[in-house]
Design an enzyme around this catalytic site. Structure first.
Site, mmCIF file in Angstrom:
data_model
loop_
_atom_site.group_PDB
_atom_site.id
_atom_site.type_symbol
_atom_site.label_atom_id
_atom_site.label_comp_id
_atom_site.label_asym_id
_atom_site.label_seq_id
_atom_site.Cartn_x
_atom_site.Cartn_y
_atom_site.Cartn_z
ATOM 1 N N GLY A 70 -85.381 -33.234 21.173
ATOM 2 C CA GLY A 70 -85.575 -34.257 20.299
ATOM 3 C C GLY A 70 -84.335 -34.966 21.291
ATOM 4 O O GLY A 70 -84.657 -36.281 21.513
ATOM 5 N N THR A 71 -83.397 -34.252 21.462
ATOM 6 C CA THR A 71 -81.714 -34.739 21.685
ATOM 7 C C THR A 71 -82.369 -35.738 23.503
ATOM 8 O O THR A 71 -82.048 -35.914 23.900
ATOM 9 C CB THR A 71 -80.965 -34.183 22.156
ATOM 10 O OG1 THR A 71 -80.465 -33.588 20.741
ATOM 11 C CG2 THR A 71 -79.392 -34.731 22.226
ATOM 12 N N ASN A 152 -84.297 -38.722 9.329
ATOM 13 C CA ASN A 152 -83.981 -37.537 9.607
ATOM 14 C C ASN A 152 -83.654 -37.879 7.648
ATOM 15 O O ASN A 152 -83.708 -36.462 7.686
ATOM 16 C CB ASN A 152 -83.321 -36.954 10.563
ATOM 17 C CG ASN A 152 -81.968 -37.956 10.295
ATOM 18 O OD1 ASN A 152 -82.078 -38.882 10.718
ATOM 19 N ND2 ASN A 152 -80.643 -38.006 10.792
ATOM 20 N N GLY A 203 -89.834 -29.319 18.960
ATOM 21 C CA GLY A 203 -89.889 -28.082 18.403
ATOM 22 C C GLY A 203 -89.906 -27.989 17.330
ATOM 23 O O GLY A 203 -90.372 -27.059 16.473
ATOM 24 N N HIS A 204 -88.523 -27.303 16.823
ATOM 25 C CA HIS A 204 -87.740 -26.830 15.923
ATOM 26 C C HIS A 204 -87.991 -27.154 14.937
ATOM 27 O O HIS A 204 -87.759 -27.026 13.106
ATOM 28 C CB HIS A 204 -86.359 -25.774 16.312
ATOM 29 C CG HIS A 204 -85.231 -27.682 15.880
ATOM 30 N ND1 HIS A 204 -84.436 -27.106 14.625
ATOM 31 C CD2 HIS A 204 -84.837 -28.586 16.882
ATOM 32 C CE1 HIS A 204 -83.494 -28.277 15.340
ATOM 33 N NE2 HIS A 204 -84.131 -28.681 16.501
ATOM 34 N N CYS A 346 -76.387 -32.570 11.883
ATOM 35 C CA CYS A 346 -75.340 -32.129 13.489
ATOM 36 C C CYS A 346 -74.262 -32.586 12.222
ATOM 37 O O CYS A 346 -72.962 -33.217 13.589
ATOM 38 C CB CYS A 346 -75.840 -33.107 14.649
ATOM 39 S SG CYS A 346 -77.533 -34.307 14.067
HETATM 40 N N1 PLP Z 1 -84.136 -36.789 15.614
HETATM 41 C C1 PLP Z 1 -83.793 -36.749 14.775
HETATM 42 C C2 PLP Z 1 -84.767 -37.728 13.859
HETATM 43 C C3 PLP Z 1 -83.225 -35.897 14.573
HETATM 44 O O1 PLP Z 1 -84.007 -34.788 13.211
HETATM 45 C C4 PLP Z 1 -82.994 -34.470 15.623
HETATM 46 C C5 PLP Z 1 -82.491 -33.296 14.466
HETATM 47 O O2 PLP Z 1 -81.943 -33.873 14.030
HETATM 48 C C6 PLP Z 1 -83.165 -35.034 17.092
HETATM 49 C C7 PLP Z 1 -83.711 -36.135 17.324
HETATM 50 C C8 PLP Z 1 -82.765 -34.173 17.441
HETATM 51 O O3 PLP Z 1 -84.080 -32.762 17.846
HETATM 52 P P1 PLP Z 1 -83.110 -31.841 19.092
HETATM 53 O O4 PLP Z 1 -82.535 -30.636 17.741
HETATM 54 O O5 PLP Z 1 -84.543 -30.836 18.970
HETATM 55 O O6 PLP Z 1 -82.649 -32.165 20.098
#
Ligand code: PLP
Length: 411
Positions: A70-71, A152, A203-204, A346
């Site tokens: 996602g990041t 989230n 994915g996770h 995070c």
């Molecule tokens: N965007 C949202 C809304 C998320 O909840 C998260 C992860 O918690 C991310 C982005 C980041 O995703 P990743 O952990 O796959 O980098």
């Protein structure tokens, strides 16, 4: 056995996903860019996964770019659209929100430091962005609007379809971070979200491995790559593909679609779906969550649900118990074998109150009294009943403790 009530942080890899991945570590390890047969067989698996992810999102496989999560998808979307304006020294404006994940917020702040104008919209007290605020913030040089689909922390669903229509009519590109919405809500990029140009998934959060993800890039949208190297992913993401991860993401996407649409759904791989121990459908998960939430409210005097007035994804409970330190509660529950979360995964470990809750108008004290409980498809009734014994008792203990501390040290 631990009880995992932190599915918004991450989800386990489903056995069927692991089964699909394993041959790609052990036997089918060819580089998909190699011309020989073992490379081409791996290429076939990557393209198969692309079709599966595209089916989940109702878009063309050509519009899927595999990423590391996602990041990266969020950074690629923002930087990919806005960096060319910086390169050409042309003014550009980004509209985003105060409730985004840090993958968006910090990427936006970095672009801002380099000369992009950024507007960070505030939500209402239910954690929802008003499309009229997006409309009012549009400027002639607004090039990108990025609003997440489901938050989230609170689970609040944002009116992205409406926002995208408004932004598109203005000529802006539209991105949505659908990391928490994917596999929980139907995502139709040909229907409800036909005005969305870019969409991130991870994915996770959908029972595939950590470190996998994808960005949907609508055909015709020009995107500057983040990485420089080979011509992978149609020049949009250089680097040898994470084949096992991509295969896992594809299988997880298939399972998600089957779960969302019902077991009679025709799978791309035609491989059957084994029933899982938790919820067999979104309706079942919503019913479990609602029961859990109602019982928590009944058993914990003075508790309330943040964002109760907003449409919410079916797995999330954002519980507030004023006067309780949610971090202490998370630790107390952890010691009793229950994983929950305070803020987002995070940001846990920081003393700062959640930026999302503060943006909604909660005081820092109220934010510090808020706990996220998020169910997965695998959460069972037995786990919920056990948690209903443990959580109210832990709250009562913390209340008793803070009452005796207050009596010992009156303010
Ligand atoms: N965007 C949202 C809304 C998320 O909840 C998260 C992860 O918690 C991310 C982005 C980041 O995703 P990743 O952990 O796959 O980098």
């Amino acid at each position: 056995m631990r009880i995992d009530l932190d599915a918004n942080a991450t989800t386990p890899v489903l056995p069927e996903v692991l089964g699909a991945i394993q041959p790609f570590w052990l036997e089918r390890y060819g580089n998909p860019s190699s011309a020989h047969m073992s490379g081409q067989r791996t290429r076939g698996a990557v393209e198969h996964a692309r079709i599966a992810v595209a089916s989940l999102l109702h878009c063309s496989p050509k519009e899927i770019v595999f990423t590391s999560g996602g990041t990266e998808s969020d950074n690629l979307a923002l930087s990919g659209i806005l960096q060319p304006f910086l390169d050409r020294h042309e003014p550009a404006h980004l509209i985003t929100t105060q409730i985004e994940h840090h993958a968006i917020l910090f990427a936006a702040e970095s672009l801002e430091r380099r000369g992009i104008e950024v507007t960070y919209l505030a939500p209402d007290h239910n954690g929802v962005i008003n499309p009229a605020d997006v409309e009012a913030a549009l400027r002639p040089h607004t090039k990108l609007v990025s609003v997440m689909l489901a938050n989230n922390e609170t689970g609040a669903i944002q009116p992205v379809g409406k926002i995208a229509r408004i932004a598109k009519a203005h000529g802006a590109i539209v991105h949505t971070d659908a990391v928490q919405a994917a596999s929980k809500l139907p995502l139709d990029l040909s229907g409800e979200f036909k005005n969305v140009d870019l969409l991130s998934i991870s994915g996770h959060k959908i029972y595939a491995p950590q470190g996998t993800g994808a960005l949907f890039v609508r055909q015709g949208v020009e995107l500057a790559p983040l990485f420089h190297g080979g011509p992978h992913e149609r020049q949009r993401r250089a680097g040898t593909e994470n084949v096992p991860g991509i295969v896992g993401l594809g299988r997880a996407a298939e399972l998600a679609l089957a779960w969302l649409e019902g077991q009679d759904h025709q799978l791309v791989s035609k491989m059957p779906v084994a029933p899982i121990p938790g919820s067999q459908s979104p309706a079942e998960l919503t019913a479990r969550r609602n029961h859990f939430e109602q019982r928590l409210l009944a058993l914990i005097p003075g508790a309330c649900i943040n964002c109760a007035g907003a449409p919410r994804i079916s797995n999330t409970i954002h519980l507030r118990v004023d006067g309780i330190d949610a971090e202490a509660l998370v630790i107390a529950l952890d010691l009793q074998g229950i994983s929950t979360s305070f803020g987002s995964a995070c940001m846990s470990g920081t003393a700062e109150p959640s930026h999302v809750l503060v943006a909604m108008g909660l005081t820092p004290e109220q934010a510090h009294s808020s706990l996220r409980i998020s169910l997965s498809r695998l959460t069972t009734d037995e786990e919920i009943e056990r948690a209903l014994e443990i959580i109210p008792a832990a709250v009562a203990r913390l209340r008793k403790l803070s009452g005796s501390l207050l009596a010992a040290n009156p303010v």
